[in-house]
Design a protein around this motif. Structure first.
Motif, PDB file in Angstrom:
ATOM      1  N   ILE A 179       0.743  -1.164   0.062  1.00  0.00           N
ATOM      2  CA  ILE A 179      -0.015  -0.185   0.034  1.00  0.00           C
ATOM      3  C   ILE A 179       0.769   1.305  -0.047  1.00  0.00           C
ATOM      4  CG2 ILE A 179      -1.655   1.192   1.173  1.00  0.00           C
ATOM      5  CD1 ILE A 179      -2.589  -1.048   2.458  1.00  0.00           C
ATOM      6  N   GLY A 180       0.606   2.111  -1.066  1.00  0.00           N
ATOM      7  CA  GLY A 180       1.726   3.036  -1.084  1.00  0.00           C
ATOM      8  C   GLY A 180       2.091   3.411  -2.591  1.00  0.00           C
ATOM      9  N   HIS A 181       3.048   4.346  -3.069  1.00  0.00           N
ATOM     10  CA  HIS A 181       3.682   5.263  -1.930  1.00  0.00           C
ATOM     11  C   HIS A 181       2.679   6.505  -2.302  1.00  0.00           C
ATOM     12  CE1 HIS A 181       7.870   3.243  -2.036  1.00  0.00           C
ATOM     13  NE2 HIS A 181       6.932   2.279  -2.719  1.00  0.00           N
ATOM     14  N   ASN A 182       3.150   7.537  -1.118  1.00  0.00           N
ATOM     15  CA  ASN A 182       2.469   8.824  -1.461  1.00  0.00           C
ATOM     16  C   ASN A 182       2.612   9.749  -2.660  1.00  0.00           C
ATOM     17  OD1 ASN A 182       1.278   8.009   1.017  1.00  0.00           O
ATOM     18  ND2 ASN A 182       1.302   9.866   2.105  1.00  0.00           N
ATOM     19  N   TYR A 183       3.927  10.064  -2.712  1.00  0.00           N
ATOM     20  CA  TYR A 183       4.042  11.122  -3.888  1.00  0.00           C
ATOM     21  C   TYR A 183       4.114  10.183  -5.194  1.00  0.00           C
ATOM     22  CZ  TYR A 183       5.569  15.123  -1.378  1.00  0.00           C
ATOM     23  OH  TYR A 183       5.723  16.380  -0.482  1.00  0.00           O
ATOM     24  N   SER A 184       3.832  10.787  -6.123  1.00  0.00           N
ATOM     25  CA  SER A 184       3.731  10.226  -7.554  1.00  0.00           C
ATOM     26  C   SER A 184       5.144   9.950  -7.887  1.00  0.00           C
ATOM     27  CB  SER A 184       3.237  11.139  -8.579  1.00  0.00           C
ATOM     28  OG  SER A 184       1.918  11.441  -8.225  1.00  0.00           O
ATOM     29  N   THR A 185       6.251  10.729  -7.452  1.00  0.00           N
ATOM     30  CA  THR A 185       7.655  10.483  -8.053  1.00  0.00           C
ATOM     31  C   THR A 185       8.061   9.334  -7.150  1.00  0.00           C
ATOM     32  OG1 THR A 185       8.179  11.889  -5.937  1.00  0.00           O
ATOM     33  CG2 THR A 185       8.311  12.838  -8.446  1.00  0.00           C
ATOM     34  N   CYS A 186       7.682   8.923  -6.082  1.00  0.00           N
ATOM     35  CA  CYS A 186       8.114   7.858  -5.182  1.00  0.00           C
ATOM     36  C   CYS A 186       7.550   6.678  -5.831  1.00  0.00           C
ATOM     37  CB  CYS A 186       7.632   7.935  -3.747  1.00  0.00           C
ATOM     38  SG  CYS A 186       8.558   9.363  -3.017  1.00  0.00           S
ATOM     39  N   SER A 187       6.167   6.746  -6.281  1.00  0.00           N
ATOM     40  CA  SER A 187       5.393   5.726  -6.671  1.00  0.00           C
ATOM     41  C   SER A 187       6.135   5.175  -8.027  1.00  0.00           C
ATOM     42  CB  SER A 187       3.996   6.114  -7.021  1.00  0.00           C
ATOM     43  OG  SER A 187       3.340   6.425  -5.754  1.00  0.00           O
ATOM     44  N   MET A 188       6.296   6.149  -8.900  1.00  0.00           N
ATOM     45  CA  MET A 188       6.750   5.769 -10.223  1.00  0.00           C
ATOM     46  C   MET A 188       8.237   5.234  -9.948  1.00  0.00           C
ATOM     47  SD  MET A 188       5.611   9.004 -12.434  1.00  0.00           S
ATOM     48  CE  MET A 188       6.037  10.263 -11.596  1.00  0.00           C
ATOM     49  N   ALA A 189       9.193   5.699  -8.983  1.00  0.00           N
ATOM     50  CA  ALA A 189      10.398   5.017  -8.941  1.00  0.00           C
ATOM     51  C   ALA A 189      10.293   3.748  -8.177  1.00  0.00           C
ATOM     52  CB  ALA A 189      11.276   5.876  -8.199  1.00  0.00           C
ATOM     53  N   VAL A 221       5.072  -7.395  -7.853  1.00  0.00           N
ATOM     54  CA  VAL A 221       4.516  -7.326  -6.608  1.00  0.00           C
ATOM     55  C   VAL A 221       3.477  -6.284  -7.069  1.00  0.00           C
ATOM     56  CG1 VAL A 221       4.816  -6.367  -4.268  1.00  0.00           C
ATOM     57  CG2 VAL A 221       6.816  -7.425  -5.365  1.00  0.00           C
ATOM     58  N   PRO A 222       2.001  -6.587  -6.633  1.00  0.00           N
ATOM     59  CA  PRO A 222       0.904  -5.790  -6.681  1.00  0.00           C
ATOM     60  C   PRO A 222       1.083  -4.604  -5.747  1.00  0.00           C
ATOM     61  CG  PRO A 222       0.174  -7.730  -5.688  1.00  0.00           C
ATOM     62  CD  PRO A 222       1.811  -7.934  -6.329  1.00  0.00           C
ATOM     63  N   ALA A 223       0.691  -3.261  -6.215  1.00  0.00           N
ATOM     64  CA  ALA A 223       0.934  -2.124  -5.390  1.00  0.00           C
ATOM     65  C   ALA A 223      -0.626  -1.373  -5.404  1.00  0.00           C
ATOM     66  CB  ALA A 223       2.095  -1.475  -5.567  1.00  0.00           C
ATOM     67  N   VAL A 224      -0.912  -0.820  -4.395  1.00  0.00           N
ATOM     68  CA  VAL A 224      -2.139  -0.096  -4.576  1.00  0.00           C
ATOM     69  C   VAL A 224      -1.954   1.524  -3.936  1.00  0.00           C
ATOM     70  CG1 VAL A 224      -4.368   0.356  -3.868  1.00  0.00           C
ATOM     71  CG2 VAL A 224      -3.687  -2.022  -4.290  1.00  0.00           C
ATOM     72  N   SER A 225      -2.014   2.482  -4.593  1.00  0.00           N
ATOM     73  CA  SER A 225      -1.323   3.701  -4.099  1.00  0.00           C
ATOM     74  C   SER A 225      -2.632   4.515  -3.404  1.00  0.00           C
ATOM     75  CB  SER A 225      -0.876   4.650  -5.017  1.00  0.00           C
ATOM     76  OG  SER A 225      -0.579   5.927  -4.646  1.00  0.00           O
ATOM     77  N   PHE A 241      -2.188   0.041  -9.203  1.00  0.00           N
ATOM     78  CA  PHE A 241      -3.315   0.452  -9.131  1.00  0.00           C
ATOM     79  C   PHE A 241      -3.401   1.587  -8.095  1.00  0.00           C
ATOM     80  CE2 PHE A 241      -3.096  -4.149  -9.927  1.00  0.00           C
ATOM     81  CZ  PHE A 241      -4.045  -4.335 -10.772  1.00  0.00           C
ATOM     82  N   ARG A 242      -4.541   2.321  -8.117  1.00  0.00           N
ATOM     83  CA  ARG A 242      -4.878   3.467  -7.061  1.00  0.00           C
ATOM     84  C   ARG A 242      -6.254   3.490  -6.820  1.00  0.00           C
ATOM     85  NH1 ARG A 242      -1.811   7.798 -10.241  1.00  0.00           N
ATOM     86  NH2 ARG A 242      -2.604   7.545 -12.387  1.00  0.00           N
TER      87      ARG A 242
END
Length: 994
Positions: free
Chosen positions: A132-142, A152-156, A172-173
């Motif tokens: 679950i994460g990340h908060n910033y878009s830059t962090c999520s894209m990195a 690894v499935p991730a949900v922002s 996903f978000r």
């Protein structure tokens, strides 16, 4: 005299027989205990399975990646708190496949490089199934590059840049994206705020740059001029001077009257301060990053903002993913839980983090995924597929509404607009809403005002009004949950920016229609209209679910004509003092004071929420052709949960643990019933009493909630009264048991005889009758006057009929408890005179609950009612020691020398000393003394001692009398005889004078 020992031997043998009888009873009851225990296990097991399915086994681990520390740490921590609340609730309901959920936190401090470094650690941990994460878009894209490569499935919960989910099927978000947000900001600036020219201040990072790009593209389509766009590098060394330059340029006369800030919280705080200090008179609109606690924290470093909250932030508009004041019932429930647990209201970060956790849990449950390290790759893939399968037809309902994903992992969510007021985000007075299936004004129905409709790129948008509503109760004059009503007097107020006919509201749970009438107070301030009304009425109670054992009182209102597409009634959280935990506690304390003084209820929680409610269209032309022929209204509900006054045992234990506590206490109670009779009965009774109280306290909510969940609220209506009666019956049972343990059992042990059943039953009946009266008076609120009169007459009749028996029984209880004499003791029950000849002397052979038996010296058994003994003086010749002193009196003529008389009497007594002769004891030796002189002679007293167990007092008396008389006669001494004086009286003179 040896035969007199037989009753004592009989008594001893009786003591030996009684335990054998008890042992037989105990053995015979083992089967009953076994059957009862088996039944209890079955009931407890069933209630436990339905009441609490606590997850066990190896945990399913889910990672949270976001800012836990640093400038945005507060926002990240709120997300962690929310996820833990969701996991806690899920684990209490059985987790996923019976396994608990566990959160693993990774702090990226909103730093892209740190996020890129954290991602491999998450992917390599085979115990973690998703992120679950990340908060910033830059962090999520990195980090998203790693998640895509490693599967690894991730949900922002907060990353809004479109590139987060684009070309990454593993991401996903649950929030809108920046394309939607940028377009909404421009539309709101033009259609609602009326701006014709605007400017943008944005960061050069991908979040701000992309958002500015979208707004620049959208502006000409909407018809608003983008005057200028200022960009800055957030990592630049001269950041402060750059921001100061931008503000100076924005304050120039030709600058636009509306500025949009697409920046991060720290820079946003600096810009807002510079603009306010520079006297900027235009409107400031911010993107969702400033709708955060981090922005308020950054502003609070300035003395002005600290001294007066809102000095800089008041009036700033911000797009926000979610607003709690119009969030609905689930959002209010979550907000109250979060506030109680963490002491401050949740942010929208918390709401979306909770929904992300809920979506992951539901995705695993739908596919039956139970990840383990050995198959973690396949489990992660299965979870990704399950997430992708959550569509609009089968969404996952959460705090922020329905959650579902489109083909690229995005979620179609609206973009609400809010304003800062005293550092709190509240709904803006107008919201833009997309109108589907409307291409021109001819498609518009009667529920929408054509003047509030705008068209852009073929889409129709409607300006929906928002009015804030608050309520403060003054007094509650009556509460009748049996009738399901309550009477209340309260203040109701509205704040709006010019909504027509706002006072035309309907109280949907009022018993009789309530009309507001004229306002008691009305004023206008800075374009905001305020109206306050005084309202009194009778309303239906329990319109909301309060769970078992509680009640709810609520006031629900909606506009009579205007639907939720036209008007939203928002909660005035600031006006009602619900903006902090401390304020909420103060309001809760005050709310309890409005209840009637005699009420046995207290307010335990406050609920305030807005929700859409559907009503039949009733053939209305504007709705009859729709998919669902209903009209939806925005309904505001202000409610309170009520619970019994005082602290209950069940309130001290987590709800999930109550079934286990009930099961344990039930089994412990059964075990103590079987054991405590024979081993440590007094301690066993005390422990059994505590366990029984705990069992009953836990049983009520467990049974009540089980019936509520399985059969419905109707079948729980009489359950509180049933348990109320049990709370009276339990002390009666424990008191009756205490009498048996502490009174009857010791009395039986001392007497060797069982307590008469009639006495046991009489005491038990009195105890249970008192409990019955308690149930009638306090549980059913029935006046006892008539019942007591009737029972009093019956008691009199019964008492008169068995008066003597009752007297004898209670006298027997007193004798067995006080034990003035025992079996084998020689006693004298005094007669009407002190003379022993008028008394009854004998050896006690039996003491039962009604009579006492004496065996006299002539082998006669005398049966005396205990009631008679209790009214007489009793002399126990064998207490405090078995040796008793007796006296005999002899009168000898005065002509006999005292020394001679004393010597003869002493010889007479000594000659028969010894039990074998039925005489007195030789040691201590008997004494002969002169007692007194009389006109008949000299009276001598012989004092002697005997052991009544060995020699009967009457037999010894006879033996001494016979020996003394014989020795006196042999010595020529006669006992004195009474002397009579005869005098001759002269006859009276009967002559009379002539």
């Amino acid at each position: 005299m040896r035969g007199f020992c037989a009753p004592r031997a009989s008594r001893l043998s009786g003591v030996l027989v009684l335990p054998r009888l008890r042992s037989a009873v105990v053995k015979g009851s083992h089967l009953a205990y076994a059957v009862a225990g088996l039944a209890a296990l079955i009931v407890a097991f069933g209630l436990s399975r339905n009441g609490a399915r606590v997850a066990t086994g190896d945990p399913i681990r889910i990672a949270f990646a976001g800012p836990v520390t640093g400038p945005s740490g507060e926002d990240g921590q709120s997300a962690v708190n929310a996820i833990e609340l969701v996991f806690e609730r899920a684990n209490a309901a059985g987790g996923v496949g019976g396994r608990p959920l566990e959160l693993v936190t990774f702090d990226d401090r909103n730093d892209a490089e740190l996020a890129r470094a954290r991602a491999p650690r998450i992917a390599e941990d085979r115990s973690i199934v998703a992120v679950i994460g990340h908060n910033y878009s830059t962090c999520s894209m990195a980090a998203g590059e790693v998640y895509r490569e490693r599967g690894v499935p991730a949900v922002s919960t907060a990353a809004t840049n479109v590139a987060v989910t684009r070309d990454n099927p593993w991401y996903f978000r649950v929030i809108f994206n920046d394309r939607v947000q940028g377009r909404s900001l421009v539309l709101y600036a033009h259609d609602v705020l009326g701006a014709e020219r605007f400017g943008i201040i944005h960061e050069t990072e991908r979040y701000g740059a992309y958002l500015a790009e979208v707004m620049a593209q959208q502006a000409p389509r909407v018809g608003i001029e983008l005057v200028r766009s200022w960009a800055y590098d957030p990592a630049a060394a001269n950041l402060d001077s750059t921001l100061a330059r931008i503000v100076r340029e924005a304050l120039e006369p030709a600058a636009p009257g509306l500025l949009v800030l697409a920046v991060q919280p720290s820079a946003g705080a600096k810009l807002v301060k510079l603009l306010r200090d520079g006297g900027y008179a235009g409107v400031i609109v911010a993107s969702d990053t400033l709708a955060s606690q981090a922005f308020i924290d950054a502003l609070s470093v300035y003395p002005e903002e600290r001294a007066r909250p809102g000095f800089y932030s008041d009036g700033v508009y911000a797009s926000t993913p979610f607003l709690f004041d119009v969030g609905g019932k689930d959002a209010d429930r979550f907000s109250r839980l979060y506030l109680r647990r963490y002491g401050r209201p949740p942010t929208w970060y918390a709401a979306f983090a909770a929904d992300a956790a809920t979506v992951l849990i539901e995705a695993m449950r739908r596919r039956g995924i139970s990840p383990v390290p050995d198959t973690i790759k396949d489990d992660r893939a299965a979870l990704r597929d399950s997430l992708a399968g959550i569509d609009a037809l089968e969404p996952v309902h959460g705090i922020t509404g329905a959650n579902w994903f489109d083909t690229i992992g995005d979620m179609d969510k609206p973009v609400p607009m809010a304003r800062f007021v005293r550092q709190e985000l509240v709904s803006a007075w107008s919201q833009l809403e997309l109108l589907p299936y409307v291409e021109d004004l001819d498609d518009l129905d009667d529920a929408h005002d054509p003047e509030r409709v705008t068209f852009h790129d073929g889409d129709a948008y409607y300006r929906k009004h928002v009015a804030r509503v608050g309520l403060l109760a003054r007094k509650m004059t009556a509460v009748d949950f049996d009738a399901g009503t309550f009477d209340i007097d309260f203040d109701l107020w509205f704040r709006d920016n010019g909504v027509d006919d706002l006072e035309d509201v309907e109280f949907t749970n009022a018993v009789e229609p309530v009309v507001l009438g004229e306002p008691e107070e009305e004023l206008y301030d800075a374009g905001v209209r305020y109206r306050r009304y005084r309202v009194e009425g009778t309303f239906r109670a329990d319109t909301l679910d309060a769970g078992y054992g509680g009640h709810t009182i609520a006031i629900s209102l909606r506009h009579r004509l205007r639907t939720s597409e036209d008007l939203v009634l928002a909660v005035d959280q600031l006006g009602m003092g619900l903006d902090s935990n401390a304020a909420r506690e103060r309001r809760l304390a005050r709310a309890s004071s409005i209840l009637p003084s005699h009420s046995r209820w207290t307010i335990t929680d406050l609920m305030v929420f807005e929700e859409d409610v559907d009503e039949p269209a009733l053939g209305h032309p504007a709705y009859i052709t729709g998919v669902r022929p209903v009209r939806s209204f925005s309904q505001l509900t202000i409610a309170a949960s009520l619970g019994p006054r005082g602290t209950r045992i069940a309130d001290l234990v987590p709800a999930a643990a109550l079934p286990l506590l009930f099961t344990f206490s039930l089994l412990a109670s059964l075990a103590l019933m079987a054991v405590s009779k024979t081993r440590h009965p007094k301690l066993g009774w005390a422990v059994q009493s505590v366990v029984a109280v705990v069992m009953l306290a836990a049983a009520e909510p467990v049974v009540g909630n089980w019936i509520l969940a399985n059969w419905g609220a109707y079948y729980t209506r009489e359950l509180p009264r049933l348990f109320g009666a049990l709370w009276w019956l339990l002390p009666a049972v424990l008191l009756n048991l205490a009498v048996a343990r502490f009174v009857w059992a010791p009395a039986e042990g001392r007497s060797g005889f069982p307590v008469p059943s009639v006495l046991r039953y009489s005491v038990a009946v009195v105890i249970y009758v008192l409990a019955f009266f308690g149930v009638i008076a306090f549980v059913y609120d029935y006046r006892l006057t008539g019942l007591l009169a009737t029972s009093g007459v019956l008691a009199m009749v019964f008492g008169l009929a068995v008066q003597l028996n009752i007297t004898n029984l209670f006298a027997g209880v007193a004798l067995n408890m006080e034990r003035p004499f025992r079996v084998g003791d020689w006693i004298m029950i005094h007669g009407p005179t002190p003379d022993p000849a008028s008394s009854v002397i004998g050896m006690v052979t039996d003491i039962n609950w009604r009579t006492t038996r004496l065996q006299t010296a002539d082998d006669t058994v005398i049966v005396i009612p205990n009631g008679s003994i209790s009214e007489k003086t009793v002399t126990n010749f064998m207490s405090p020691t078995e040796m008793s002193r007796f006296e005999l009196y002899f009168t000898v003529d005065q002509s006999v020398e005292p020394d001679r008389a004393i010597a003869v009497m002493r010889e007479a007594v000594y000659s028969i000393a010894g039990a074998e002769r039925d005489g007195p004891l030789a040691d201590p030796e008997p004494t002969v003394r002169i007692n007194k002189t009389t006109e008949n002679g000299i009276e001598y007293v012989i004092r002697y001692r005997i052991v009544p167990r060995d020699v009967s007092p009457l037999k010894a008396r006879h033996t001494i009398n016979e020996s003394v008389i014989r020795h006196l006669h042999a010595s020529g001494i006669q006992l004195a005889t009474p002397r009579r004086r005869i005098e001759e009286a002269s006859a009276p003179d009967r002559t009379t004078d002539a």
